[in-house]
Design a protein around this motif. Sequence first.
Motif, PDB file in Angstrom:
ATOM      1  N   GLY A  47      56.130  71.323  33.368  1.00  0.00           N
ATOM      2  CA  GLY A  47      56.347  69.808  33.281  1.00  0.00           C
ATOM      3  C   GLY A  47      55.188  69.142  33.820  1.00  0.00           C
ATOM      4  O   GLY A  47      54.504  68.264  33.350  1.00  0.00           O
ATOM      5  N   VAL A  48      54.923  69.569  35.075  1.00  0.00           N
ATOM      6  CA  VAL A  48      54.220  68.706  35.953  1.00  0.00           C
ATOM      7  C   VAL A  48      52.444  69.135  35.296  1.00  0.00           C
ATOM      8  O   VAL A  48      51.470  68.216  35.265  1.00  0.00           O
ATOM      9  N   LEU A  49      52.278  70.425  35.024  1.00  0.00           N
ATOM     10  CA  LEU A  49      51.021  70.951  34.547  1.00  0.00           C
ATOM     11  C   LEU A  49      50.637  70.105  33.235  1.00  0.00           C
ATOM     12  O   LEU A  49      49.621  69.673  32.981  1.00  0.00           O
ATOM     13  N   LEU A  50      51.758  70.327  32.206  1.00  0.00           N
ATOM     14  CA  LEU A  50      51.554  69.566  31.020  1.00  0.00           C
ATOM     15  C   LEU A  50      51.303  68.097  31.159  1.00  0.00           C
ATOM     16  O   LEU A  50      50.513  67.662  30.273  1.00  0.00           O
ATOM     17  N   GLY A  51      51.952  67.350  32.128  1.00  0.00           N
ATOM     18  CA  GLY A  51      51.578  66.007  32.281  1.00  0.00           C
ATOM     19  C   GLY A  51      50.192  65.576  33.016  1.00  0.00           C
ATOM     20  O   GLY A  51      49.480  64.576  32.255  1.00  0.00           O
ATOM     21  N   LEU A  52      49.919  66.369  33.751  1.00  0.00           N
ATOM     22  CA  LEU A  52      48.581  66.157  34.202  1.00  0.00           C
ATOM     23  C   LEU A  52      47.423  66.656  33.229  1.00  0.00           C
ATOM     24  O   LEU A  52      46.288  65.993  33.128  1.00  0.00           O
ATOM     25  N   THR A  53      47.519  67.703  32.329  1.00  0.00           N
ATOM     26  CA  THR A  53      46.466  68.204  31.532  1.00  0.00           C
ATOM     27  C   THR A  53      46.550  66.934  30.459  1.00  0.00           C
ATOM     28  O   THR A  53      45.365  66.769  30.114  1.00  0.00           O
ATOM     29  N   SER A  54      47.584  66.588  29.823  1.00  0.00           N
ATOM     30  CA  SER A  54      47.550  65.325  28.785  1.00  0.00           C
ATOM     31  C   SER A  54      46.821  64.005  29.558  1.00  0.00           C
ATOM     32  O   SER A  54      46.207  63.627  28.854  1.00  0.00           O
TER      33      SER A  54
END
Length: 114
Positions: A47-54
Motif C-alpha cells: 500500500g505504501v509503495l503504491l501510494g508513493l508511486t502514484s
Amino acid sequence: MPVTMIAVPAVLLAGALAAGLTPGPDSAVGRTFDADAPHAPHWTLTGVLLGLTSAVLAAGLAGATVRGPASQEPYAWTEPPRRLHSGHIGDYVAWLLVGTALLGGLALPGIAAG
C-alpha cells in the motif's frame, strides 16, 4: 514562480502526510466504517509503495504538462468541440447537465438490475 503558488500545496501535502502518519485518524475511520473491527486499518508495504508511486507519477505528469512546450492547436478534431463551449456560465451548466444525464443513463441498467 511565486512562493504562494508552492506554499499552499506544500502545506496541504504536509497536512495530509501528518494525518496519515498519526495513529488517531486511521482508527477513527476504521471505527466509523466498521464498528465491529477488532483493530484499526494498518499500513502494508504494498500500500505504501503504491501510494508513493502514484504520487510520484501524478507529480511527474503534472510537471511535464505544465513545463512542456505550448502548442497552438495539435489536432483538427478539437475545433468542433471547442465551438460548443464558449466559456459562458450557461455552457458550464448545460454541459454539466449533459454529463450528469449521460452518467445517469449509463448507470441506470446496473441500478435497475441490481
